[in-house]
Scaffold this motif. Structure first.
Motif, mmCIF file in Angstrom:
data_model
loop_
_atom_site.group_PDB
_atom_site.id
_atom_site.type_symbol
_atom_site.label_atom_id
_atom_site.label_comp_id
_atom_site.label_asym_id
_atom_site.label_seq_id
_atom_site.Cartn_x
_atom_site.Cartn_y
_atom_site.Cartn_z
ATOM 1 N N UNK A 1 0.599 3.789 22.417
ATOM 2 C CA UNK A 1 -0.697 3.933 22.945
ATOM 3 C C UNK A 1 -1.873 3.956 21.950
ATOM 4 N N UNK A 2 -1.335 4.279 20.816
ATOM 5 C CA UNK A 2 -2.231 4.420 19.656
ATOM 6 C C UNK A 2 -2.407 2.970 18.902
ATOM 7 N N UNK A 3 -1.377 2.354 18.949
ATOM 8 C CA UNK A 3 -1.128 0.816 18.233
ATOM 9 C C UNK A 3 -1.982 -0.311 18.970
ATOM 10 N N UNK A 4 -2.117 -1.372 18.249
ATOM 11 C CA UNK A 4 -2.757 -2.555 18.606
ATOM 12 C C UNK A 4 -1.746 -3.549 18.867
ATOM 13 N N UNK A 5 -0.564 -3.365 18.153
ATOM 14 C CA UNK A 5 0.409 -4.511 17.969
ATOM 15 C C UNK A 5 1.730 -3.760 17.469
ATOM 16 N N UNK A 6 3.086 -4.259 17.938
ATOM 17 C CA UNK A 6 4.241 -3.590 17.568
ATOM 18 C C UNK A 6 5.047 -4.855 16.907
ATOM 19 N N UNK A 7 6.063 -3.979 15.701
ATOM 20 C CA UNK A 7 7.049 -5.119 15.071
ATOM 21 C C UNK A 7 8.189 -4.449 15.785
ATOM 22 N N UNK A 8 8.801 -5.385 16.535
ATOM 23 C CA UNK A 8 10.136 -4.791 17.006
ATOM 24 C C UNK A 8 11.092 -5.185 15.973
ATOM 25 N N UNK A 9 12.044 -4.126 15.554
ATOM 26 C CA UNK A 9 12.999 -4.225 14.523
ATOM 27 C C UNK A 9 14.298 -4.502 15.201
ATOM 28 N N UNK A 10 15.072 -5.756 14.916
ATOM 29 C CA UNK A 10 16.448 -5.893 15.646
ATOM 30 C C UNK A 10 17.424 -5.950 14.444
ATOM 31 N N UNK A 11 18.490 -5.456 14.591
ATOM 32 C CA UNK A 11 19.863 -5.430 13.597
ATOM 33 C C UNK A 11 20.272 -6.913 13.558
ATOM 34 N N UNK A 12 20.403 -7.496 12.341
ATOM 35 C CA UNK A 12 20.950 -8.909 12.438
ATOM 36 C C UNK A 12 22.675 -8.608 12.657
ATOM 37 N N UNK A 13 23.028 -7.592 12.580
ATOM 38 C CA UNK A 13 24.601 -7.305 13.008
ATOM 39 C C UNK A 13 24.867 -6.998 14.615
ATOM 40 N N UNK A 14 23.598 -6.330 15.245
ATOM 41 C CA UNK A 14 23.961 -5.924 16.482
ATOM 42 C C UNK A 14 23.140 -6.750 17.592
ATOM 43 N N UNK A 15 22.039 -7.248 17.105
ATOM 44 C CA UNK A 15 21.172 -7.986 18.181
ATOM 45 C C UNK A 15 20.590 -7.238 18.972
ATOM 46 N N UNK B 1 -4.591 9.776 30.408
ATOM 47 C CA UNK B 1 -3.582 10.474 29.571
ATOM 48 C C UNK B 1 -2.326 9.571 29.239
ATOM 49 N N UNK B 2 -1.469 9.926 28.217
ATOM 50 C CA UNK B 2 -0.627 9.124 27.951
ATOM 51 C C UNK B 2 0.671 9.392 28.849
ATOM 52 N N UNK B 3 1.419 8.372 29.495
ATOM 53 C CA UNK B 3 2.557 8.620 30.407
ATOM 54 C C UNK B 3 3.648 9.029 29.720
ATOM 55 N N UNK B 4 4.007 10.211 29.740
ATOM 56 C CA UNK B 4 5.381 10.409 29.116
ATOM 57 C C UNK B 4 6.497 10.602 29.830
ATOM 58 N N UNK B 5 7.628 10.180 29.654
ATOM 59 C CA UNK B 5 8.788 10.492 30.536
ATOM 60 C C UNK B 5 9.119 11.955 31.016
ATOM 61 N N UNK B 6 9.439 12.214 32.184
ATOM 62 C CA UNK B 6 9.935 13.522 32.673
ATOM 63 C C UNK B 6 11.219 13.865 32.129
ATOM 64 N N UNK B 7 11.376 15.226 31.582
ATOM 65 C CA UNK B 7 12.718 15.485 31.030
ATOM 66 C C UNK B 7 13.957 15.409 31.927
ATOM 67 N N UNK B 8 15.158 15.170 31.443
ATOM 68 C CA UNK B 8 16.208 14.819 32.290
ATOM 69 C C UNK B 8 17.398 15.960 32.064
ATOM 70 N N UNK B 9 17.360 16.633 31.196
ATOM 71 C CA UNK B 9 18.307 17.602 30.784
ATOM 72 C C UNK B 9 17.852 18.872 30.583
ATOM 73 N N UNK B 10 18.617 20.061 31.237
ATOM 74 C CA UNK B 10 18.188 21.329 31.308
ATOM 75 C C UNK B 10 19.282 22.304 30.640
ATOM 76 N N UNK B 11 19.059 23.276 29.915
ATOM 77 C CA UNK B 11 19.978 24.266 29.344
ATOM 78 C C UNK B 11 19.233 25.679 29.576
ATOM 79 N N UNK B 12 19.938 26.616 29.455
ATOM 80 C CA UNK B 12 19.544 28.212 29.416
ATOM 81 C C UNK B 12 19.761 28.316 27.835
ATOM 82 N N UNK B 13 18.668 29.096 27.230
ATOM 83 C CA UNK B 13 18.893 29.473 25.947
ATOM 84 C C UNK B 13 18.845 31.156 25.815
ATOM 85 N N UNK B 14 19.913 31.638 25.193
ATOM 86 C CA UNK B 14 20.128 33.179 24.945
ATOM 87 C C UNK B 14 20.017 33.484 23.528
#
Length: 695
Positions: free
Chosen positions: A96-110, A397-410
């Motif tokens: 959201x803050x950027x004006x352009x992107x460098x997409x980095x791709x691995x030469x071994x994995x594509x 507002x920035x569109x953030x994905x909704x959480x997908x995993x829930x745990x209890x903390x003790x």
């Protein structure tokens, strides 16, 4: 660092699948521009942008880090983003803050799953981009294969402007197909030698240059006419056509290199400076007037009124809360006052600064288009707009994905519950994809995030920053109980033990209510069989009894209780006696009125490519799910289903496994439904065993 004009700024997000080498590339760029004098290594934990102890320990990027560098009279704000899905929220903010992107791709994995995802996010933000094929020095590096891979996934607008000289251990440079020169790199990669194209690459260069010229010609009508008429394009026309194509998104140039050896970094920096847009090229952004839906265009003008968007918050253990922001209009100065139009509050700004990794560099002013940070804002959170009160605009507002995993903390130590809550609250400020709630039904503190690794890191940081150790446990399912039949029962509490006794006596009819009605109490007493002053005590006794059902001790819901008869004693009756009588009646009535167990059922939407549909449908059925429908959206399939919550606890992990990480899902509570008999028996047995263990 000096102040740069809007035209001399480039805001660039580095994005990729995890492990493609974004952080190493950022390090090479920081080193090449002279911002640091030693090239750090990701596997040694010495890079500039991975400075958090968890990042160093795990050797993965967790937070987006800012690194401003200076090259050819231009300031490049590099945003090094995480590559793992669990930290995708930081990628959303950076793009959201950027004006352009460098997409980095691995030469071994594509092209990998993460490559597809960040490409989609860049599309959603309409960002011009280039691809940097990294790790050309590694074993099994294959540029031609990666090139085919890129065009297969993203089309023929992906065009190479460089090809490698050598590969794996023999990789030493690149051929620039715009200047038609061979560039080789010496020593620490800062020395670049220009030379002729190696003879053995002549045919390959010719073939790839033809693809590049074709892509450039298609970006401009005049160039296309010239190309179709068979006239050669000049180097200047190729350069201008390339820039135009990048800005419109009709060309995605491909460069290559090896970040850890600092090969290919300088041409990449040159391309960012010459071909990527400045904020001035973007010209304006759309906002709304605060408190309304009326759209307004905000001109990216350093002389206008100040407006800025906070795209990231970071909790620094020494400085406190640091807010990263992008200025869209005006020139922001420190020690000033701005209005938070998202919260309708005034914020006092102290010293403004930029960040080179974890190091602050103080700034006098931040012109439109630039990115910077400020510490200790009181009310401002990620996604908020700061502006002059007279302007009162609000950026979406920035569109953030909704959480997908829930745990209890003790907490591991008793009595540290408050410290846990206070520590986790700090992480809520900096991470919009993290959630915390205290579930009173199951008496657990629940935390939700984008994956197991996400939550593990939060609890690890909780221990290191706040000194509180916790266990992550599977959350308890908030089952409920209800009745399906009716029963008329007597509840009698009579106690005589010398002195004043206790006497309460009621007859109550219990019957089921429709789902969601919770509880209804009806008073049908005639002739004062139960005096009026005791009737509220009867209702209270029933409500208290409903907190623990007779099957497995879960709360009882959707039940109607009709008080229709009873008796009292002039001396021995009391509110307490009638409460106890009602409680006894409830236990007897619930047992006789066909008690059943209810479970929460979720509404789930799973988005997957077509080829995984069979697996998803089969898996949903195995989870006792009910398919509600399917619809195609943007080349993907969305499966809608109702699934019991108990079957969805580890779904995020299972879905990634089933779809190679290409699937996503959203889930929300829908309703309660009766648990099938065989499952209910198991749940009841577990609840009784747990109760016996506690007692």
């Amino acid at each position: 660092m000096k102040t740069y004009t809007t035209e001399k700024i480039r805001n660039v997000a580095l994005v990729s699948h995890g492990g493609a080498g974004k952080t190493s590339l950022a390090e090479a760029m920081i080193y090449t521009t002279g911002a640091i004098n030693r090239l750090g290594k990701a596997d040694a934990g010495t890079t500039t942008t991975d400075f958090d102890p968890e990042e160093v320990k795990r050797q993965v990027t967790i937070n987006t880090a800012l690194a401003p560098v200076e090259w050819s009279g231009v300031k490049i704000n590099l945003l090094d983003t995480p590559g793992y899905f669990d930290f995708i929220g930081d990628v959303s903010g950076a793009l959201r803050a950027a004006d352009a992107a460098v997409v980095v791709v691995s030469a071994t994995s594509g092209v990998e799953v993460g490559t597809e995802k960040v490409w989609t996010y860049a599309d959603e933000n309409r960002l011009p981009r280039l691809v940097f094929v990294n790790r050309m020095d590694k074993e099994n590096a294959n540029f031609d294969k990666v090139m085919d891979n890129l065009q297969e996934f993203f089309g023929h607008k992906v065009a190479p402007v460089q090809i490698p000289i050598g590969a794996e251990a023999s990789f030493k440079g690149v051929v620039d197909m715009v200047s038609m020169k061979a560039l080789t790199f010496e020593g620490d990669g800062k020395k670049v030698n220009e030379g002729d194209i190696p003879a053995d690459l002549a045919d390959t260069v010719e073939s790839y240059r033809e693809k590049l010229i074709e892509a450039v010609a298609e970006s401009d009508d005049d160039l296309l006419m010239k190309y179709l008429e068979g006239e050669p394009l000049s180097d200047e026309e190729v350069v201008s056509g390339l820039r135009k194509g990048i800005l419109t998104g009709s060309i995605v140039p491909v460069l290559c290199g090896a970040a850890t050896e600092n090969i290919g970094t300088q041409p990449l920096l040159d391309m960012i400076v010459s071909a990527f847009p400045s904020p001035a090229d973007v010209a304006e952004v759309i906002a709304t007037k605060a408190g309304s839906e009326e759209e307004v265009a905000v001109k990216i003008d350093p002389n206008g009124p100040v407006s800025a968007l906070v795209f990231k918050t970071f909790a620094d253990p020494f400085v406190g809360k640091i807010s990263y922001f992008r200025v869209y209009s005006g020139t922001l100065k420190g020690d000033s006052q701005l209005h938070n139009s998202s919260k309708d509050k005034t914020e006092r700004l102290g010293q403004v600064f930029t960040m080179l990794g974890k190091n602050q560099i103080n700034l006098d002013q931040i012109p439109a288009g630039d990115i910077a940070a400020v510490a200790k804002l009181q009310s401002t959170a990620t996604g908020d707009t700061l502006c002059e009160k007279s302007v009162a605009v609000e950026f979406a507002p920035i569109a953030f994905p909704e959480p997908v995993t829930t745990f209890a903390v003790e907490p591991k130590k008793q009595g540290e519950e408050d410290k846990v809550a206070a520590g986790l609250a700090r992480f809520l400020e900096e991470d919009p994809t993290f959630r915390m709630e205290r579930n009173t039904e199951v008496k657990q503190t629940l935390i939700s995030g984008m994956g197991e690794l996400h939550l593990e890191i939060i609890t690890s940081r909780l221990a290191s920053k706040f000194g509180v150790e916790v266990d992550l446990l599977a959350p308890k399912i908030p089952y409920k109980e209800t009745i399906r039949g009716t029963a008329k029962v007597e509840g009698k509490h009579k106690k005589q033990s010398g002195g004043r006794g206790q006497f309460g006596h009621v007859w109550i009819e219990f019957s089921p209510l429709e789902s969601g009605k919770y509880f209804e109490f009806e008073d049908k007493i005639f002739g004062g069989a139960v005096p009026k002053q005791y009737i509220p005590a009867v209702e209270k006794g029933l409500r208290e009894a409903m907190e623990s059902g007779i099957l497995a001790g879960y709360p009882v819901v959707d039940i109607k209780a009709t008080l229709y008869d009873g008796s009292y004693h002039n001396v021995d009756s009391s509110e307490m006696a009638f409460k106890i009588a009602a409680n006894l009646a409830f236990k007897k009535g619930a047992e006789q009125a066909q008690p059943v167990l209810l479970e929460p059922v979720m509404y789930v939407e799973v988005t997957v490519p077509d080829q995984f549909m069979g697996d998803i449908m089969g898996d949903m059925n195995s989870r006792r799910g009910r398919i509600l429908g399917m619809e195609p959206i943007d080349g993907l399939q969305v499966v809608k289903a109702n699934v019991p919550m108990s079957e969805m606890l580890k779904y995020a992990i299972d879905l990634r496994s089933m779809t190679q990480g290409r699937g996503s899902f959203t889930m929300k509570f829908d309703r309660y439904e009766e648990v099938p008999a065989h499952t209910a028996e198991q749940v009841i047995a577990e609840a009784k065993a747990e109760k016996a263990e506690v007692s």
